[in-house]
Design a protein around this motif. Structure first.
Motif: not given
Length: 470
Positions: A256-257, A261-262, A339-341, A363-364
């Motif tokens: 993800r990095y 994305v978060p 949006k996955m946390g 949301e990104g």
């Protein structure tokens, strides 16, 4: 799937049987991640580079540096015997050395010379038997205070050297396979040792005719990326979460990095239980399906008949190979959902699951891609399918994708009106799936480091970005 020995290698490389794993319908190679002899069964070893080779054996936890990859673990074995590490070394984009550290520097320095010599003799006798010919003593060499006593076996396409290093005490015991035509192998056959190997592989890489003048990340940016990967990979498991689950979550956050994305997804105990439930019902039914209930409709699912771990299932989801996955790369899409946390991983027998439908993060706002914009370590690029995601709307159906491998470094995006300075790649497959477009720049995975320009054009859409593989 079985890799057979090359006849003209005699017994320099040994046959090995690989088990096959699947992400739904996609197949990837897998095996016992503690037994290294599988690495010697690659019949295209000298036509590949370190990245291609490591991607074929991606279940090994490779550490990457400038021109080599290393895997070090206390449980490693070579032909059933304990070893310390394996290293792949490339020169000018082609693999020239496959090295196995039999006794590490730390271990050897705790040994008496007698015990160390016994270990070296044991390996010499074992290699004589396996190779069907006795090794020959080579001229000893010395670098500084360390000397090398060497035994060599020569074959049509490679040479194998067993080296015992001695200083004031034993230093290191290792085996190296060298590609025969490489300058480093030729000098070693003459009993010499050069500080810098001389090699010319311009026609030996089995790939395209691109110039070998690859562009790699600057030292500063490379270190920043590697340091962040190490930081993410070292995150500790919270109470109630196993180390194996946390390793999988950490690797997910690394991908993800790299895709911008978060990357602060956390393990949820409730989602771990749901993933375990999904994996369990798949095991009970003997197949993968999202229609079994038990949270199977909320999870990425993987099956592997070999050494499946939750961590290497993440690589399978990101690769997302197989005919049924080609159009959408849906497992990858859920892995990179901005949006996955929270998530959870579970494994039961040969079946693994990752809880994927969480939407608890903010949301990104930026479009993202796989591989990601900017510098991207080629170690984390799997398969030949690339993805581009639009956060604020669907991709137009008439989208066209073009990709170039640039001839030189480009830190700024060129004008759309200009033809890029580079080789245009044959994008033979493009598919739109809601907010993402999947495309294949080449029919086989891209393994060559360098700068790649991607242009995506359709009704109301005009995007371009650079992927700088290093």
């Amino acid at each position: 799937m079985t890799y057979s020995c090359l006849t003209n290698f005699k017994n320099c490389f040994f046959a090995a049987t690989l088990t096959v794993s699947a992400v739904m319908s996609g197949l990837v190679v897998n095996s016992d991640a503690s037994e290294l002899s599988i690495l010697t069964a690659n019949d295209k070893i000298w036509e590949s580079n370190a990245t291609t080779f490591s991607n074929k054996f991606q279940y090994f936890d490779w550490e990457e540096e400038d021109n080599w990859l290393e895997y070090r673990d206390e449980d490693l074995k070579l032909w059933g015997e304990k070893v310390s590490a394996v290293k792949l070394i490339e020169e000018q984009g082609v693999l020239v050395n496959l090295n196995f550290e039999l006794v590490s520097k730390d271990d050897s320095q705790r040994m008496s010379k007698k015990v160390f010599d016994t270990e070296a003799s044991k390996w010499k006798s074992s290699l004589d038997a396996k190779l069907g010919v006795n090794g020959k003593v080579m001229v000893s060499t010395k670098m500084g205070d360390v000397s090398q006593v060497r035994i060599g076996w020569a074959f049509d396409k490679c040479i194998l050297i067993l080296s015992a290093h001695y200083g004031k005490s034993p230093q290191l015991l290792e085996i190296s396979f060298y590609e025969r035509s490489a300058g480093v192998a030729q000098t070693k056959l003459r009993g010499q040792l050069l500080d810098k190997p001389i090699a010319n592989h311009s026609s030996n890489n089995g790939g395209s005719s691109d110039s070998d003048n690859d562009i790699v990340a600057s030292t500063k940016e490379e270190k920043e990326i590697r340091n962040m990967i190490r930081e993410i990979s070292a995150r500790k498991a919270p109470a109630g979460v196993s180390r194996k689950v946390q390793d999988a979550v950490n690797l997910l956050n690394v991908y993800r990095y790299l895709s911008s994305v978060p990357y602060n997804v956390k393990a949820s105990q409730a989602m771990i239980k749901a993933a375990e439930d999904a994996a369990g019902i798949c095991k009970e039914k003997g197949q993968l399906s999202h229609d079994f209930g038990h949270s199977t409709d909320k999870c990425n699912l993987a099956m592997n008949s070999g050494n499946l771990t939750m961590e290497n299932s993440v690589m399978q989801y990101m690769n997302d190979s197989g005919a049924n996955n080609r159009a959408a790369r849906g497992h990858r899409m859920w892995c990179l959902n901005p949006k996955m946390g929270k998530t959870g991983f579970g494994i039961v027998g040969a079946y693994s699951a990752m809880y994927s439908l969480d939407q608890s993060a903010r949301e990104g706002r930026k479009n993202y891609s796989y591989p990601g914009h900017g510098f991207y370590p080629i170690k984390y690029l799997h398969g030949n399918g690339w993805s581009y995601y639009i956060v604020d709307g669907p991709v137009p159906a008439n989208v066209k994708v073009e990709v170039w491998k640039l001839n030189k470094k480009e830190d700024r995006l060129p004008s759309f009106s200009k033809e890029p300075d580079g080789r245009k790649l044959p994008v033979a497959y493009t598919n739109v799936n809601r907010n993402n477009v999947v495309f294949e720049p080449e029919s086989s995975p891209i393994t060559k480091k360098g700068y790649y320009l991607v242009r995506i054009v359709g009704s109301g859409l005009k995007k371009q970005y650079l992927v700088k593989l290093f």
